[in-house]
Design an enzyme around this catalytic site. Structure first.
Site, mmCIF file in Angstrom:
data_model
loop_
_atom_site.group_PDB
_atom_site.id
_atom_site.type_symbol
_atom_site.label_atom_id
_atom_site.label_comp_id
_atom_site.label_asym_id
_atom_site.label_seq_id
_atom_site.Cartn_x
_atom_site.Cartn_y
_atom_site.Cartn_z
ATOM 1 N N ASP A 27 65.169 79.281 40.102
ATOM 2 C CA ASP A 27 66.226 80.118 39.500
ATOM 3 C C ASP A 27 67.245 80.691 40.491
ATOM 4 O O ASP A 27 67.620 81.874 40.386
ATOM 5 C CB ASP A 27 65.580 81.266 38.709
ATOM 6 C CG ASP A 27 64.707 80.785 37.569
ATOM 7 O OD1 ASP A 27 64.584 79.556 37.401
ATOM 8 O OD2 ASP A 27 64.132 81.618 36.857
ATOM 9 N N GLU A 76 66.666 79.348 34.612
ATOM 10 C CA GLU A 76 66.223 80.074 33.418
ATOM 11 C C GLU A 76 67.411 80.266 32.488
ATOM 12 O O GLU A 76 68.487 80.679 32.935
ATOM 13 C CB GLU A 76 65.663 81.446 33.821
ATOM 14 C CG GLU A 76 65.189 82.275 32.628
ATOM 15 C CD GLU A 76 64.623 83.631 33.064
ATOM 16 O OE1 GLU A 76 64.373 83.831 34.264
ATOM 17 O OE2 GLU A 76 64.451 84.479 32.169
ATOM 18 N N LYS A 139 64.377 76.099 31.903
ATOM 19 C CA LYS A 139 63.200 76.767 31.350
ATOM 20 C C LYS A 139 63.609 77.998 30.541
ATOM 21 O O LYS A 139 64.498 78.743 30.957
ATOM 22 C CB LYS A 139 62.246 77.155 32.485
ATOM 23 C CG LYS A 139 62.789 78.189 33.465
ATOM 24 C CD LYS A 139 61.837 78.283 34.657
ATOM 25 C CE LYS A 139 62.176 79.378 35.634
ATOM 26 N NZ LYS A 139 62.184 80.744 35.134
ATOM 27 N N LYS A 142 59.747 82.829 31.981
ATOM 28 C CA LYS A 142 59.641 83.208 33.384
ATOM 29 C C LYS A 142 58.899 82.121 34.144
ATOM 30 O O LYS A 142 59.333 81.683 35.198
ATOM 31 C CB LYS A 142 58.926 84.554 33.531
ATOM 32 C CG LYS A 142 59.829 85.752 33.274
ATOM 33 C CD LYS A 142 59.695 86.283 31.879
ATOM 34 C CE LYS A 142 60.482 87.580 31.699
ATOM 35 N NZ LYS A 142 60.351 88.092 30.324
ATOM 36 N N VAL A 167 64.137 83.092 43.319
ATOM 37 C CA VAL A 167 64.222 84.460 42.816
ATOM 38 C C VAL A 167 63.752 84.499 41.361
ATOM 39 O O VAL A 167 63.900 83.523 40.645
ATOM 40 C CB VAL A 167 65.666 84.991 42.924
ATOM 41 C CG1 VAL A 167 66.091 85.052 44.376
ATOM 42 C CG2 VAL A 167 66.657 84.176 42.117
ATOM 43 N N THR A 168 63.196 85.607 40.908
ATOM 44 C CA THR A 168 62.835 86.740 41.722
ATOM 45 C C THR A 168 61.328 86.713 41.981
ATOM 46 O O THR A 168 60.560 86.196 41.193
ATOM 47 C CB THR A 168 63.184 88.089 41.025
ATOM 48 O OG1 THR A 168 62.425 88.209 39.813
ATOM 49 C CG2 THR A 168 64.665 88.167 40.711
ATOM 50 N N CYS A 172 59.909 85.408 38.168
ATOM 51 C CA CYS A 172 59.747 83.977 37.926
ATOM 52 C C CYS A 172 59.033 83.231 39.043
ATOM 53 O O CYS A 172 58.370 82.219 38.779
ATOM 54 C CB CYS A 172 61.108 83.357 37.640
ATOM 55 S SG CYS A 172 61.815 84.010 36.117
HETATM 56 N N1 TIU Z 1 64.259 84.250 37.672
HETATM 57 C C1 TIU Z 1 63.747 85.415 37.267
HETATM 58 O O1 TIU Z 1 62.992 86.050 37.978
HETATM 59 N N2 TIU Z 1 64.123 85.883 36.039
HETATM 60 C C2 TIU Z 1 64.152 87.179 35.675
HETATM 61 O O2 TIU Z 1 64.308 87.520 34.518
HETATM 62 N N3 TIU Z 1 64.007 88.047 36.705
HETATM 63 C C3 TIU Z 1 64.079 89.374 36.646
HETATM 64 O O3 TIU Z 1 63.715 89.989 37.616
HETATM 65 N N4 TIU Z 1 64.570 89.951 35.570
#
Ligand code: TIU
Length: 230
Positions: A27, A76, A139, A142, A167-168, A172
């Site tokens: 992501d 995502e 996707k 998460k 991230v993060t 995810c």
């Molecule tokens: N990629 C990911 O971690 N999606 C999230 O929704 N992360 C948040 O920290 N919100």
């Protein structure tokens, strides 16, 4: 390079076969990294750490590309009608105490509709843009295995080991590593290549991965990995 590479890691050295190891970048999207993206709006602006992982992920991408090792990117996001967005994810935001914004998934933002496929903000940042031959997995959750073809792709490519960044970390990245562990993949997160919105969460997130003899996997560092791959 030897067929099997061993690098220093927590909780003990991580050995991966070059013939069946892939890079999995989670992501690295504008919506999670750039100002005015979904993450910025939702987290209340602490983009320092997620911004800093981008050049580190570029270095790991370069190393994998030079060795022609498989690379998987995830994004995502949701269909424009949000029919693939679980209600638990859609409903959580605006009503929470202390929330200072009213934006939810699908709302218009400066980078396009938030977390919607095809929008500018949904795509991967320019620096980490996938190249031809690399796999991009879209996707809705998460974890990258839920409602995606990632498992089939990895099995099809004969992958057994995953080097993970993105991230993060609190969301995810570690959700995906936990999912991957249940499916038999040996994962190693590269700590300089993964970050999130709350600096306090990084150490416990990584510690929970490698705690108890590597409950979910391994954690290593970027210089250690790059040295082993060159
Ligand atoms: N990629 C990911 O971690 N999606 C999230 O929704 N992360 C948040 O920290 N919100």
């Amino acid at each position: 390079l030897p067929k099997n590479i061993t690098i220093e890691a927590e909780p003990y050295p991580y050995t991966f076969p070059l013939s069946s190891t892939a890079l999995l970048l989670i992501d690295l999207q504008r919506d999670f990294i750039l100002p005015s993206g979904f993450g910025d709006i939702q987290s209340g602006t602490n983009l320092t750490a997620v911004t800093a992982v981008v050049p580190n992920c570029v270095r790991i991408l370069q190393a994998f590309r030079e060795l022609e090792l498989p690379i998987f990117h995830t994004r995502e996001g949701h269909l424009p009608d949000l029919s693939d967005c679980p209600s638990s994810k859609l409903n959580r935001q605006a009503s929470a105490p202390g929330t200072t914004h009213s934006k939810v998934i699908g709302d218009p933002g400066e980078l396009g509709r938030l977390l919607v496929r095809g929008e500018y903000g949904h795509d991967i940042v320019d620096e980490c843009r996938p190249k031809l031959g690399e796999v991009v997995v879209d996707k809705p959750g998460k974890g990258a295995f839920w409602n995606t073809n990632l498992l089939e792709e990895l099995v099809g490519w004969g992958i057994t080991h995953l080097i993970v960044g993105g991230v993060t970390i609190e969301c995810c990245v570690t959700t995906t590593v936990r999912e991957a562990n249940d499916r038999g993949f040996e994962c190693c997160i590269i700590e300089e290549c993964a970050a999130g919105y709350n600096d306090d969460f990084k150490a416990p997130s990584l510690n929970m991965i490698h705690w108890s003899q590597g409950l979910f996997g391994f954690v290593s560092s970027l210089p250690t990995l790059l040295e082993a791959l060159t």
